[in-house]
Design a protein around this motif. Structure first.
Motif, mmCIF file in Angstrom:
data_model
loop_
_atom_site.group_PDB
_atom_site.id
_atom_site.type_symbol
_atom_site.label_atom_id
_atom_site.label_comp_id
_atom_site.label_asym_id
_atom_site.label_seq_id
_atom_site.Cartn_x
_atom_site.Cartn_y
_atom_site.Cartn_z
ATOM 1 N N THR A 88 -21.281 53.208 -47.868
ATOM 2 C CA THR A 88 -20.717 52.418 -48.961
ATOM 3 C C THR A 88 -19.202 52.532 -48.970
ATOM 4 O OG1 THR A 88 -20.966 54.282 -50.490
ATOM 5 C CG2 THR A 88 -22.752 52.659 -50.416
ATOM 6 N N GLY A 89 -18.564 51.485 -49.459
ATOM 7 C CA GLY A 89 -17.116 51.484 -49.616
ATOM 8 C C GLY A 89 -16.746 50.892 -50.965
ATOM 9 N N THR A 90 -15.867 51.564 -51.677
ATOM 10 C CA THR A 90 -15.441 51.101 -52.995
ATOM 11 C C THR A 90 -13.919 51.093 -53.068
ATOM 12 O OG1 THR A 90 -15.543 53.348 -53.918
ATOM 13 C CG2 THR A 90 -17.528 51.981 -54.132
ATOM 14 N N VAL A 91 -13.403 50.199 -53.901
ATOM 15 C CA VAL A 91 -11.966 50.110 -54.173
ATOM 16 C C VAL A 91 -11.795 50.117 -55.682
ATOM 17 C CG1 VAL A 91 -9.849 48.801 -53.848
ATOM 18 C CG2 VAL A 91 -11.604 48.766 -52.068
ATOM 19 N N GLY A 101 -10.188 41.337 -50.445
ATOM 20 C CA GLY A 101 -11.403 41.714 -49.716
ATOM 21 C C GLY A 101 -11.111 42.725 -48.632
ATOM 22 N N GLY A 102 -12.015 42.802 -47.654
ATOM 23 C CA GLY A 102 -11.841 43.764 -46.572
ATOM 24 C C GLY A 102 -13.055 43.819 -45.679
ATOM 25 N N ALA A 172 -15.062 41.255 -52.415
ATOM 26 C CA ALA A 172 -14.774 42.187 -53.505
ATOM 27 C C ALA A 172 -15.671 43.407 -53.341
ATOM 28 C CB ALA A 172 -14.999 41.533 -54.864
ATOM 29 N N ALA A 173 -15.092 44.601 -53.453
ATOM 30 C CA ALA A 173 -15.859 45.842 -53.370
ATOM 31 C C ALA A 173 -16.626 46.049 -54.684
ATOM 32 C CB ALA A 173 -14.918 47.007 -53.098
ATOM 33 N N PRO A 174 -17.733 46.838 -54.658
ATOM 34 C CA PRO A 174 -18.187 47.698 -53.558
ATOM 35 C C PRO A 174 -18.933 46.925 -52.470
ATOM 36 C CG PRO A 174 -19.647 47.945 -55.431
ATOM 37 C CD PRO A 174 -18.526 47.055 -55.896
#
Length: 221
Positions: A88-91, A101-102, A172-174
Motif C-alpha cells: 500500500t501507498g498513502t500520501v 497522482g503517482g 489519488a492515494a491511497p
C-alpha cells in the motif's frame, strides 16, 4: 548308590526397563522435526518520507509469503518462488503543492551468490589402427578413434535481479497492489539465493516527483 542329578536351567535376566529420560532417535511421535515451510515471512517497517512540499509519503506491506518451489525447467541452476503480499501507498499531510497522482510499484529482488558463466567442452579426437603380425609385417585389421575431453565451467560473482510484478498508476492515494501465488524465477544461479520484496511509491505534482521505497525481510534459500 547312584542318584540322578538334573541340571537346573539357567535363568536369563530380563532386560532393564527403558530409561524415560532417553528418547529414541528419529521417532516421529517424539521428534516430529522442523515444521514445513509455509512461506509466511514477516514484513519490515514501512518506508516514510516527508517531502519538502510538506506531504508525508508512506509505503508498507503486509501478509507476505515467499515459498521456494521446484522450477518447471527442472534445471539445478534455476530458482523459482511462489510469492504474495499486499503493498500500500498513502500520501497524507498538508503540502503546499497540488498532487497529480503517482505510481505504486511492487516486485522482488533475487540475489544469487554465484552465477553460472560460460560452459565449454574441451576435447580431442585421434585415430589409431590395430593389426595382426604375420610373416612379412603387420597387417591392419581395425581402425579406432579415441576421444578425450574435459568440461570447463566458468563461475561469475553473484548479482541482484529486480523482478517487477506490477505498477499501479493512481490519481489519488491511497493505492494498493495485492499479489497472490505469483511465480517468479531466476536462471543461471549456481550458489545460494536470497529473496526479498520491494515496493516504491512515487508521488507527483506538476513539477516534482517524490519517491519512497520499502524493502522486505531477506529470506535465504
Amino acid at each position: 548308590m547312584l542318584a540322578p542329578i538334573a541340571a537346573a536351567p539357567l535363568a536369563l535376566a530380563d532386560p532393564p526397563p527403558p530409561d524415560p529420560a532417553v528418547q529414541p532417535v528419529g521417532d516421529p511421535a517424539v521428534d516430529p522435526g522442523p515444521p514445513p515451510d509455509t512461506g509466511v515471512v514477516a514484513s519490515s517497517e514501512p518506508g516514510v518520507v516527508t517531502t519538502p512540499d510538506g506531504w508525508v509519503l508512506t509505503v508498507a506491506a503486509k501478509d507476505e509469503t515467499e515459498l521456494p518451489v521446484a522450477p518447471l525447467t527442472t534445471a539445478i541452476s534455476s530458482r523459482e518462488y511462489l510469492v504474495g503480499g499486499t503493498f500500500t501507498g498513502t500520501v497524507t499531510g498538508s503540502g503546499k503543492t497540488t498532487l497529480a497522482g503517482g505510481v505504486l510499484e511492487a516486485g522482488y529482488q533475487i540475489g544469487c551468490g554465484i552465477e553460472l558463466g560460460q560452459v565449454r567442452l574441451i576435447g580431442s579426437v585421434g585415430i589409431g589402427t590395430s593389426g595382426s603380425n604375420i610373416t612379412g609385417g603387420l597387417i591392419p585389421t581395425g581402425i579406432n578413434f579415441p576421444i578425450s575431453g574435459t568440461l570447463e565451467i566458468h563461475l561469475k560473482p553473484g548479482s541482484v535481479t529486480n523482478v517487477s510484478v506490477d505498477k499501479k498508476t493512481f490519481k489519488a492515494a491511497p493505492a494498493r497492489v495485492t499479489l497472490k501465488d505469483v511465480h517468479i524465477k531466476l536462471d543461471g544461479c549456481a550458489g545460494q539465493s536470497f529473496l526479498r520484496s520491494y515496493a516504491t511509491l512515487t508521488s507527483s505534482t506538476t513539477d516534482t516527483d517524490d519517491v519512497v521505497a520499502y524493502y522486505g525481510v531477506t529470506k535465504s534459500v
